[in-house]
Design a protein around this motif. Structure first.
Motif, PDB file in Angstrom:
ATOM      1  N   LEU A  82       0.832  -1.199   0.000  1.00 20.50           N
ATOM      2  CA  LEU A  82       0.000   0.000   0.000  1.00 20.50           C
ATOM      3  C   LEU A  82       0.872   1.256   0.000  1.00 20.50           C
ATOM      4  N   LYS A  83       1.937   1.246   0.795  1.00 20.11           N
ATOM      5  CA  LYS A  83       2.846   2.400   0.857  1.00 20.11           C
ATOM      6  C   LYS A  83       3.504   2.671  -0.494  1.00 20.11           C
ATOM      7  N   LEU A  84       3.665   1.623  -1.313  1.00 17.06           N
ATOM      8  CA  LEU A  84       4.274   1.787  -2.640  1.00 17.06           C
ATOM      9  C   LEU A  84       3.233   2.038  -3.731  1.00 17.06           C
ATOM     10  N   GLY A  85       1.967   2.127  -3.338  1.00 15.24           N
ATOM     11  CA  GLY A  85       0.912   2.362  -4.320  1.00 15.24           C
ATOM     12  C   GLY A  85       0.557   1.122  -5.119  1.00 15.24           C
ATOM     13  N   GLN A  86       0.932  -0.035  -4.643  1.00 20.35           N
ATOM     14  CA  GLN A  86       0.640  -1.304  -5.314  1.00 20.35           C
ATOM     15  C   GLN A  86      -0.677  -1.844  -4.748  1.00 20.35           C
ATOM     16  N   TYR A  87      -1.768  -1.220  -5.162  1.00 15.92           N
ATOM     17  CA  TYR A  87      -3.068  -1.446  -4.530  1.00 15.92           C
ATOM     18  C   TYR A  87      -3.608  -2.852  -4.743  1.00 15.92           C
ATOM     19  N   GLN A  88      -3.429  -3.415  -5.922  1.00 15.93           N
ATOM     20  CA  GLN A  88      -3.945  -4.756  -6.166  1.00 15.93           C
ATOM     21  C   GLN A  88      -3.214  -5.784  -5.302  1.00 15.93           C
ATOM     22  N   ALA A  89      -1.895  -5.671  -5.234  1.00 15.71           N
ATOM     23  CA  ALA A  89      -1.113  -6.597  -4.404  1.00 15.71           C
ATOM     24  C   ALA A  89      -1.469  -6.413  -2.928  1.00 15.71           C
ATOM     25  N   ALA A  90      -1.684  -5.162  -2.511  1.00 17.91           N
ATOM     26  CA  ALA A  90      -2.082  -4.892  -1.123  1.00 17.91           C
ATOM     27  C   ALA A  90      -3.430  -5.539  -0.821  1.00 17.91           C
ATOM     28  N   LEU A  91      -4.359  -5.428  -1.735  1.00 17.27           N
ATOM     29  CA  LEU A  91      -5.675  -6.019  -1.544  1.00 17.27           C
ATOM     30  C   LEU A  91      -5.592  -7.549  -1.488  1.00 17.27           C
ATOM     31  N   GLU A  92      -4.788  -8.133  -2.366  1.00 15.38           N
ATOM     32  CA  GLU A  92      -4.639  -9.591  -2.374  1.00 15.38           C
ATOM     33  C   GLU A  92      -4.065 -10.095  -1.051  1.00 15.38           C
ATOM     34  N   ASP A  93      -3.048  -9.391  -0.529  1.00 11.23           N
ATOM     35  CA  ASP A  93      -2.472  -9.810   0.752  1.00 11.23           C
ATOM     36  C   ASP A  93      -3.451  -9.587   1.901  1.00 11.23           C
ATOM     37  N   ALA A  94      -4.200  -8.505   1.852  1.00 11.46           N
ATOM     38  CA  ALA A  94      -5.203  -8.255   2.895  1.00 11.46           C
ATOM     39  C   ALA A  94      -6.285  -9.337   2.854  1.00 11.46           C
ATOM     40  N   ASP A  95      -6.710  -9.702   1.658  1.00 10.99           N
ATOM     41  CA  ASP A  95      -7.694 -10.785   1.517  1.00 10.99           C
ATOM     42  C   ASP A  95      -7.157 -12.094   2.091  1.00 10.99           C
ATOM     43  N   LYS A  96      -5.892 -12.401   1.791  1.00 11.73           N
ATOM     44  CA  LYS A  96      -5.286 -13.638   2.285  1.00 11.73           C
ATOM     45  C   LYS A  96      -5.191 -13.618   3.815  1.00 11.73           C
ATOM     46  N   ALA A  97      -4.807 -12.494   4.377  1.00 14.85           N
ATOM     47  CA  ALA A  97      -4.728 -12.385   5.840  1.00 14.85           C
ATOM     48  C   ALA A  97      -6.101 -12.584   6.466  1.00 14.85           C
ATOM     49  N   GLN A  98      -7.108 -12.033   5.825  1.00 10.42           N
ATOM     50  CA  GLN A  98      -8.465 -12.175   6.347  1.00 10.42           C
ATOM     51  C   GLN A  98      -8.959 -13.625   6.220  1.00 10.42           C
ATOM     52  N   GLN A  99      -8.617 -14.292   5.135  1.00  7.29           N
ATOM     53  CA  GLN A  99      -8.986 -15.701   4.982  1.00  7.29           C
ATOM     54  C   GLN A  99      -8.332 -16.561   6.070  1.00  7.29           C
ATOM     55  N   LEU A 100      -7.075 -16.267   6.367  1.00  8.55           N
ATOM     56  CA  LEU A 100      -6.350 -17.041   7.371  1.00  8.55           C
ATOM     57  C   LEU A 100      -6.851 -16.774   8.782  1.00  8.55           C
ATOM     58  N   ASN A 101      -7.250 -15.539   9.038  1.00  2.36           N
ATOM     59  CA  ASN A 101      -7.733 -15.169  10.365  1.00  2.36           C
ATOM     60  C   ASN A 101      -8.795 -14.081  10.218  1.00  2.36           C
ATOM     61  N   PRO A 102     -10.057 -14.472  10.087  1.00  4.69           N
ATOM     62  CA  PRO A 102     -11.136 -13.499   9.881  1.00  4.69           C
ATOM     63  C   PRO A 102     -11.270 -12.482  11.010  1.00  4.69           C
ATOM     64  N   LYS A 103     -10.732 -12.777  12.174  1.00  2.42           N
ATOM     65  CA  LYS A 103     -10.838 -11.850  13.306  1.00  2.42           C
ATOM     66  C   LYS A 103      -9.628 -10.928  13.444  1.00  2.42           C
ATOM     67  N   TRP A 104      -8.660 -11.051  12.532  1.00  4.40           N
ATOM     68  CA  TRP A 104      -7.464 -10.207  12.596  1.00  4.40           C
ATOM     69  C   TRP A 104      -7.889  -8.750  12.450  1.00  4.40           C
TER      70      TRP A 104
END
Length: 114
Positions: A82-104
């Motif tokens: 996100l800090k580098l403006g790589q929004y799609q990659a940021a979203l993909e990693d955020a989605d993966k983190a949420q899948q792994l731990n929905p309460k994160w």
């Protein structure tokens, strides 16, 4: 009263407390000892604190090879993207983190927009 910088480190995803959270989630993995894994995480957090987000992404990626189920690493890498403006990659990693731990608490993929 706490100084603003100390308060910021206490709650930063890249601060020293982030390393403590990763230790609780670490699973020794492929090709890295626990010590090497922790060093990668420490270096990636340090790179983020210094504003070297490209290096942080590479180091988080290395750590994720050893522990691909670590939601914290995905969350931190998402923030670096996100800090580098790589929004799609940021979203993909955020989605993966949420899948792994929905309460994160630090994952809100609907809040990441270009």
């Amino acid at each position: 009263m706490e100084k603003p910088a100390a308060r910021r480190d206490k709650f930063s995803i890249f601060g020293p407390r982030a390393l403590d959270r990763v230790v609780r989630c670490v699973a020794e993995g492929q090709g890295l000892s626990k010590t090497d894994f922790m060093e990668k995480v420490r270096q990636s957090n340090q790179a983020c604190q210094q504003g070297d987000f490209g290096a942080a992404i590479r180091l988080y990626s290395d750590a994720l090879l050893a522990d691909p189920q670590n939601c914290i690493l995905y969350s931190n890498r998402s923030a670096a993207h996100l800090k580098l403006g790589q929004y799609q990659a940021a979203l993909e990693d955020a989605d993966k983190a949420q899948q792994l731990n929905p309460k994160w608490p630090k994952v809100r993929p609907d809040s990441i927009t270009p």
